[in-house]
Design a protein around this motif. Structure first.
Motif, PDB file in Angstrom:
ATOM      1  N   THR A 197       0.832  -1.205   0.000  1.00 12.08           N
ATOM      2  CA  THR A 197       0.000   0.000   0.000  1.00 12.08           C
ATOM      3  C   THR A 197       0.868   1.257   0.000  1.00 12.08           C
ATOM      4  OG1 THR A 197      -1.371  -1.317   1.473  1.00 12.08           O
ATOM      5  CG2 THR A 197      -2.056   0.952   1.091  1.00 12.08           C
ATOM      6  N   ALA A 198       1.912   1.236   0.808  1.00 14.17           N
ATOM      7  CA  ALA A 198       2.776   2.408   0.930  1.00 14.17           C
ATOM      8  C   ALA A 198       3.441   2.734  -0.404  1.00 14.17           C
ATOM      9  CB  ALA A 198       3.833   2.155   2.005  1.00 14.17           C
ATOM     10  N   VAL A 199       3.924   1.700  -1.091  1.00 15.38           N
ATOM     11  CA  VAL A 199       4.620   1.921  -2.363  1.00 15.38           C
ATOM     12  C   VAL A 199       3.648   2.496  -3.392  1.00 15.38           C
ATOM     13  CG1 VAL A 199       5.770   0.800  -4.305  1.00 15.38           C
ATOM     14  CG2 VAL A 199       6.414   0.207  -1.966  1.00 15.38           C
ATOM     15  N   VAL A 200       2.441   1.893  -3.457  1.00 19.12           N
ATOM     16  CA  VAL A 200       1.454   2.369  -4.428  1.00 19.12           C
ATOM     17  C   VAL A 200       1.094   3.828  -4.114  1.00 19.12           C
ATOM     18  CG1 VAL A 200      -0.890   2.068  -5.300  1.00 19.12           C
ATOM     19  CG2 VAL A 200       0.549   0.067  -4.878  1.00 19.12           C
ATOM     20  N   GLY A 201       0.904   4.118  -2.821  1.00 14.84           N
ATOM     21  CA  GLY A 201       0.578   5.483  -2.404  1.00 14.84           C
ATOM     22  C   GLY A 201       1.667   6.470  -2.807  1.00 14.84           C
ATOM     23  N   LEU A 202       2.903   6.022  -2.587  1.00 20.69           N
ATOM     24  CA  LEU A 202       4.038   6.886  -2.914  1.00 20.69           C
ATOM     25  C   LEU A 202       4.069   7.211  -4.405  1.00 20.69           C
ATOM     26  CD1 LEU A 202       7.019   7.886  -1.831  1.00 20.69           C
ATOM     27  CD2 LEU A 202       7.750   5.908  -3.175  1.00 20.69           C
ATOM     28  N   LEU A 203       3.891   6.138  -5.234  1.00 22.43           N
ATOM     29  CA  LEU A 203       3.934   6.334  -6.680  1.00 22.43           C
ATOM     30  C   LEU A 203       2.800   7.252  -7.130  1.00 22.43           C
ATOM     31  CD1 LEU A 203       4.882   2.753  -7.910  1.00 22.43           C
ATOM     32  CD2 LEU A 203       6.354   4.754  -7.731  1.00 22.43           C
ATOM     33  N   ALA A 204       1.632   7.075  -6.515  1.00 13.09           N
ATOM     34  CA  ALA A 204       0.489   7.913  -6.872  1.00 13.09           C
ATOM     35  C   ALA A 204       0.768   9.371  -6.543  1.00 13.09           C
ATOM     36  CB  ALA A 204      -0.761   7.429  -6.128  1.00 13.09           C
ATOM     37  N   SER A 205       1.341   9.590  -5.356  1.00 10.64           N
ATOM     38  CA  SER A 205       1.597  10.970  -4.941  1.00 10.64           C
ATOM     39  C   SER A 205       2.650  11.638  -5.825  1.00 10.64           C
ATOM     40  CB  SER A 205       2.008  11.023  -3.469  1.00 10.64           C
ATOM     41  OG  SER A 205       3.294  10.450  -3.327  1.00 10.64           O
ATOM     42  N   HIS A 206       3.532  10.807  -6.423  1.00  8.77           N
ATOM     43  CA  HIS A 206       4.527  11.368  -7.343  1.00  8.77           C
ATOM     44  C   HIS A 206       3.997  11.494  -8.757  1.00  8.77           C
ATOM     45  CE1 HIS A 206       7.308  10.771  -4.060  1.00  8.77           C
ATOM     46  NE2 HIS A 206       8.312  11.311  -4.774  1.00  8.77           N
ATOM     47  N   GLY A 207       2.760  11.038  -8.966  1.00 12.05           N
ATOM     48  CA  GLY A 207       2.145  11.185 -10.275  1.00 12.05           C
ATOM     49  C   GLY A 207       2.576  10.163 -11.309  1.00 12.05           C
TER      50      GLY A 207
END
Lengths: 339, 283
Positions: free
Chosen positions: A292-302
């Protein structure tokens, strides 16, 4: 009859239901078991993981009195396998790699026969056969000969046969080898139900996934020796757990993505590697939290994500990790291990 | 019996409870043994029902052999007009042969059984290991009896007559069954020793053919060369055939009956313990 008490649970969980010390079995010059030590706590599932020929089946055969070990001791449910085989046989259930039921008989006749062999009176044996067929969803096929059963039905009947005597310890020797994924899930569900009822289980398997699904603890064996043991998560941590595979929408941004994850400082993420050949980013993770954290991170970086999946280490990778670890400890291949 | 012991104990003293279990517990009493044999007999009978082929063999073989020997050899051996006399000669002899062929099938069956996972289940269960073999023998003796009744029926159709009494006819059947049962132990031993069912069959044929034909089953021995006649005289199958014939047709029978009984006992005493021992050790 007393030995067949179903939920002979010891809430303290202190005394092991299976205790094996220094077990050795030779076949001619080959040492099928070369000093195996293991323990299964009451009410838990121990997964014995190893490749073909590691000695898994020999171990199960020794523990179910089909083979007499050459050295070492094994105590199951308080009975010594060599000195008290008759008592031991009353407390164990065995499901072999190959369905151990009579193929020419119907499912019901198989279970009734086993009930009679376990000294149930006729009406009780009849009732127990009906009950077990119902429990394992085989009632419709009860009167058909086993030759007409599908692979999954046979395994289920085999499990039912092992349960007739309400054993306190159950051995499952590669219960799903050769089954298709759907049937395998059915068998897993049955095993989980039995475990929930308080059974102690020793399960052998070649599949990391199966061990992870069913076992509380793992013992990894190779060439008759225990090479690692511990809790499933503990062992997974040692071999790196799962690998997250992410395919970016734009392949050109792969290196950029890898850098973002590496520099994120997320808890439990040790690194990330771009695999340009497959066009995916590989991130070793220990638990769902990191996914979840990795997906969230990638999403926040666009970053756009086209595809995502996790991959369990195969048995080969587990072995490589464990043997590599040993090499690291001795200092020989320290650098390769880091790389 | 130890239900009370378990009911009383609580989780804390679990280790003590285990030491309390008496050493003799788990022994299999004679009644339990009979019950186990009963359950396994049922299994073997159901197997026969599921595989009618195996029963057809037992039913057809006596009919085919009776017809074949009476019509093909009967005239040649006893003279064209004396075929009826040959019926009375060969049918009691064929009873001896029936036992031999069915006993051989037992060896093949045991060998096949061992290749199957169900044997592992039996061996990991609290039953006496001999009960698996005894159940098999009980069922095969039944199959032998059916084959013999059919053979006798065929014999009567072909003109055989009992010149003594029904009692002696039954005695002839009993003697053949007893001898057949003792032969089963030999073939069980063979079935547990060699690798494949085919090998059992091959080795059995090698022994069976000379024993069957080098006997008084099919023809009187008086035209045989001396060395062969000596062989046939010591051949237990000749003893059995002679005994069965004497029981059906009348005549001197004491010595052949005693010889047959002696053989049956000797074969059982020697091979049964070997077979059970082998069965126990087999992995």
């Amino acid at each position: 009859m007393a030995a067949m008490t179903p939920h002979d649970k010891n809430p303290g969980g202190r005394s092991p239901a299976v205790a094996v010390r220094g077990l050795v079995k030779h076949f001619g010059a080959t040492r099928a078991l070369d000093g195996v030590d293991l323990e299964v706590r009451e009410g838990t599932v121990l997964g014995v993981l190893g490749p073909n020929g590691a000695g898994k089946t020999t171990l199960v055969r020794c523990l179910s009195t089909l083979l007499v070990p050459d050295a070492g001791t094994a105590v199951v449910a308080g009975y010594d396998v060599v000195r008290q085989p008759r008592q031991l046989r009353r407390t164990i259930g065995l499901t072999g790699q190959y369905a151990s039921v009579d193929e020419k008989l119907s499912g019901w006749e198989n279970l009734y026969m086993i009930g009679r062999l376990l000294d149930l009176p006729r009406p009780a044996a009849r009732r127990r056969a009906d009950e077990m067929l119902e429990h394992f969803s085989l009632t419709d096929a009860a009167r058909r000969p086993v030759t007409q059963y599908s692979g999954g039905m046979r395994r289920r009947l085999d499990l039912a046969a092992s349960m007739i005597g309400r054993p306190s310890v159950l051995y499952l020797d590669e219960p799903t080898t050769g089954l298709d994924p759907r049937t395998r899930n059915e068998v897993w569900d049955e095993i989980r139900r039995m475990v929930a009822e308080g059974m102690t289980v020793l399960l052998t398997t070649q599949y990391m996934e199966e061990a992870e699904q069913l076992a509380d603890e793992l013992t990894v064996i190779d060439r008759g020796k225990v090479i690692a043991n511990g809790g499933v998560n503990e062992l997974k941590a040692r071999v790196g757990g799962r690998t997250l595979r992410i395919r970016p929408s734009d392949p050109a941004r792969l290196p950029e993505m890898a850098r973002a994850v590496r520099e994120s400082g997320l808890d439990g993420i040790a690194g990330a590697a771009a695999d340009p050949e497959k066009g995916v980013l590989q991130v070793p993770i220990l638990a769902d939290v990191q996914l979840t954290a990795v997906v969230g991170l990638l999403a926040s970086h666009g970053f756009g994500i086209a595809d995502i999946g996790t991959h369990l280490p195969s048995l080969d990778e587990v072995f490589l990790a464990i043997t590599g670890e040993k090499a690291t400890a001795s200092g020989a291949f320290a650098e390769e291990a880091v790389a | 019996m130890s239900t009370t012991v378990q009911a009383r104990t609580s989780a804390q003293d679990a280790p003590e409870r285990r030491q309390v279990r008496p050493a003799g517990e788990g022994r299999i009493g004679p009644r339990a043994h009979l019950r186990h044999i009963g359950a396994l007999v049922r299994r073997n009978v159901l197997q026969l029902k599921q595989d009618p082929q195996s029963m057809v063999d037992a039913l057809l073989m006596p009919i085919v052999f009776a017809l074949l020997f009476v019509y093909v050899f009967g005239g040649a051996i006893s003279g064209k007009d004396n075929r009826d006399a040959y019926v009375n000669y060969v049918v009691p002899g064929l009873m001896a042969m029936m036992g031999l062929s069915i006993a051989m099938a037992v060896g093949v069956g045991v060998n096949e059984d061992f290749k199957k996972g169900v044997m592992d289940r039996f061996r990991s269960m609290p039953i006496s290991r001999s009960s698996v073999l005894i159940a098999k023998i009980v069922v095969e003796i039944g199959r032998m009896a059916v084959a013999m009744v059919i053979l006798l029926g065929m014999g009567f159709l072909l003109g055989m007559e009992v010149r003594t009494s029904v009692l002696e006819l039954l005695a002839a059947m009993g003697l053949s069954l007893l001898f057949g049962a003792s032969l089963m132990w030999i073939f069980i031993l063979l079935g547990l020793t060699v690798q494949s069912p085919q090998a059992v069959q091959g080795m059995a044929m090698l022994v069976l053919l000379p024993l069957q034909f080098g006997s008084s089953i099919f023809a009187p021995t008086n035209t045989m060369p001396d060395w062969l006649r000596t062989f046939t005289e010591y051949n237990p199958l000749s003893n059995l055939a002679d005994a069965a014939r004497a029981l059906v047709n009348g005549g001197e029978l004491a010595s052949s009956v005693w010889w047959t009984l002696g053989w049956a006992v000797a074969i059982t005493v020697v091979t049964a313990p070997l077979a059970v021992g082998r069965f126990r050790r087999k992995t």
